[in-house]
Design a protein around this motif. Structure first.
Motif, mmCIF file in Angstrom:
data_model
loop_
_atom_site.group_PDB
_atom_site.id
_atom_site.type_symbol
_atom_site.label_atom_id
_atom_site.label_comp_id
_atom_site.label_asym_id
_atom_site.label_seq_id
_atom_site.Cartn_x
_atom_site.Cartn_y
_atom_site.Cartn_z
ATOM 1 N N LEU A 80 -0.153 7.398 -5.685
ATOM 2 C CA LEU A 80 0.163 6.090 -5.114
ATOM 3 C C LEU A 80 -0.777 5.769 -3.955
ATOM 4 N N THR A 81 -1.250 4.528 -3.926
ATOM 5 C CA THR A 81 -2.109 4.085 -2.826
ATOM 6 C C THR A 81 -1.313 3.145 -1.930
ATOM 7 N N ILE A 82 -1.640 3.180 -0.644
ATOM 8 C CA ILE A 82 -0.879 2.393 0.322
ATOM 9 C C ILE A 82 -1.826 1.749 1.325
ATOM 10 N N SER A 83 -1.484 0.543 1.731
ATOM 11 C CA SER A 83 -2.241 -0.175 2.751
ATOM 12 C C SER A 83 -1.244 -0.741 3.752
ATOM 13 N N ARG A 84 -1.561 -0.608 5.040
ATOM 14 C CA ARG A 84 -0.657 -1.070 6.102
ATOM 15 C C ARG A 84 -1.132 -2.414 6.655
ATOM 16 N N LYS A 97 -6.095 -7.485 1.678
ATOM 17 C CA LYS A 97 -7.067 -7.572 0.592
ATOM 18 C C LYS A 97 -7.292 -6.237 -0.124
ATOM 19 N N VAL A 98 -6.774 -5.152 0.433
ATOM 20 C CA VAL A 98 -6.923 -3.846 -0.210
ATOM 21 C C VAL A 98 -6.046 -3.823 -1.463
ATOM 22 N N PRO A 99 -6.608 -3.466 -2.622
ATOM 23 C CA PRO A 99 -5.826 -3.470 -3.865
ATOM 24 C C PRO A 99 -4.961 -2.208 -4.008
ATOM 25 N N ALA A 100 -4.009 -2.049 -3.126
ATOM 26 C CA ALA A 100 -3.147 -0.863 -3.117
ATOM 27 C C ALA A 100 -1.907 -1.093 -3.967
ATOM 28 N N ASP A 101 -1.266 0.007 -4.371
ATOM 29 C CA ASP A 101 0.016 -0.063 -5.084
ATOM 30 C C ASP A 101 1.108 -0.574 -4.150
ATOM 31 N N ILE A 102 1.022 -0.135 -2.886
ATOM 32 C CA ILE A 102 2.065 -0.446 -1.908
ATOM 33 C C ILE A 102 1.417 -1.003 -0.649
ATOM 34 N N HIS A 103 1.981 -2.076 -0.144
ATOM 35 C CA HIS A 103 1.599 -2.604 1.165
ATOM 36 C C HIS A 103 2.827 -2.512 2.061
ATOM 37 N N THR A 104 2.623 -2.077 3.294
ATOM 38 C CA THR A 104 3.717 -2.074 4.264
ATOM 39 C C THR A 104 3.387 -3.079 5.357
ATOM 40 N N ILE A 105 4.427 -3.726 5.854
ATOM 41 C CA ILE A 105 4.255 -4.703 6.932
ATOM 42 C C ILE A 105 5.475 -4.625 7.833
ATOM 43 N N LYS A 125 -1.468 -19.509 -2.834
ATOM 44 C CA LYS A 125 -2.049 -18.338 -3.502
ATOM 45 C C LYS A 125 -0.914 -17.604 -4.207
ATOM 46 N N LYS A 126 -1.266 -16.878 -5.251
ATOM 47 C CA LYS A 126 -0.260 -16.131 -6.011
ATOM 48 C C LYS A 126 0.301 -14.990 -5.166
ATOM 49 N N TRP A 127 1.627 -14.927 -5.106
ATOM 50 C CA TRP A 127 2.324 -13.825 -4.416
ATOM 51 C C TRP A 127 2.051 -12.561 -5.219
ATOM 52 N N PRO A 128 1.422 -11.536 -4.639
ATOM 53 C CA PRO A 128 0.954 -10.395 -5.435
ATOM 54 C C PRO A 128 1.975 -9.286 -5.703
#
Length: 184
Positions: A80-84, A97-105, A125-128
């Protein structure tokens, strides 16, 4: 590194529950594995093409560290890839913009995130994300709150919503209404 076989039976039941129900709540005490249970369900959903990307909305410390640390602790979550999406607006935009599996905010940046995809409540824009997790969901108990309002307005753009908390009703049953409204 821990393996999936080390998940406890109640955690496996939580994994099955999250996979079976598009709108679900995980009310488990602190330290009982809410995060690894939801991550395991998401990994299974990725493998079966039932999910593509997940957004985790959490307190800042949790968004910054807890979810990525949990991925590192379990071998079955290794891919799993993650971007914060935290920090300055420029840092958040780069992380988005990072094409991660998971984004945290963090919760406080939800209005900013909404503004990246909507203008005057119209999608630009499309909700990803097809899966959204509200970690510490008791923060969304007030229907008049800004965070609750963002989730309410964007709810139709993601089929899966999971709420996680160890303190689902700190001030009584009325505090559950706002949380369950988002699930319903």
């Amino acid at each position: 590194m821990r393996t999936r076989s080390e998940l406890r039976p109640y955690q496996e039941r939580a994994v099955a529950h999250f996979k079976r129900h598009a709108a679900s709540a995980g009310h488990m005490d602190m330290g009982l594995g809410k995060t690894v249970s939801r991550l395991t369900a998401f990994a299974d959903q990725l493998n079966s093409f039932d999910a593509r990307r997940m957004l985790v909305v959490a307190p800042l410390r949790v968004a910054r560290k807890v979810w990525s640390d949990e991925i590192k602790q379990w071998s079955h979550l290794d891919g799993l890839t993650i971007s914060r999406i935290i920090g300055t607006p420029a840092e958040r935009l780069a992380a988005l913009k990072v094409p991660a599996d998971i984004h945290t905010i963090n919760r406080e940046n939800l209005p900013w995130l909404e503004a990246q995809f909507f203008h005057n409540y119209r999608q630009t824009k499309k909700w990803p994300w097809d899966t959204v997790v509200l970690d510490e969901s008791q923060s969304f108990k007030s229907p008049s709150g800004a965070w609750h309002s963002v989730i309410r307005r964007t709810r139709k753009f993601f089929p899966q919503l999971t709420e996680l908390t160890g303190t689902c009703s700190p001030n009584g049953l009325m505090d559950l209404w706002g949380q369950y409204y988002l699930l319903d």
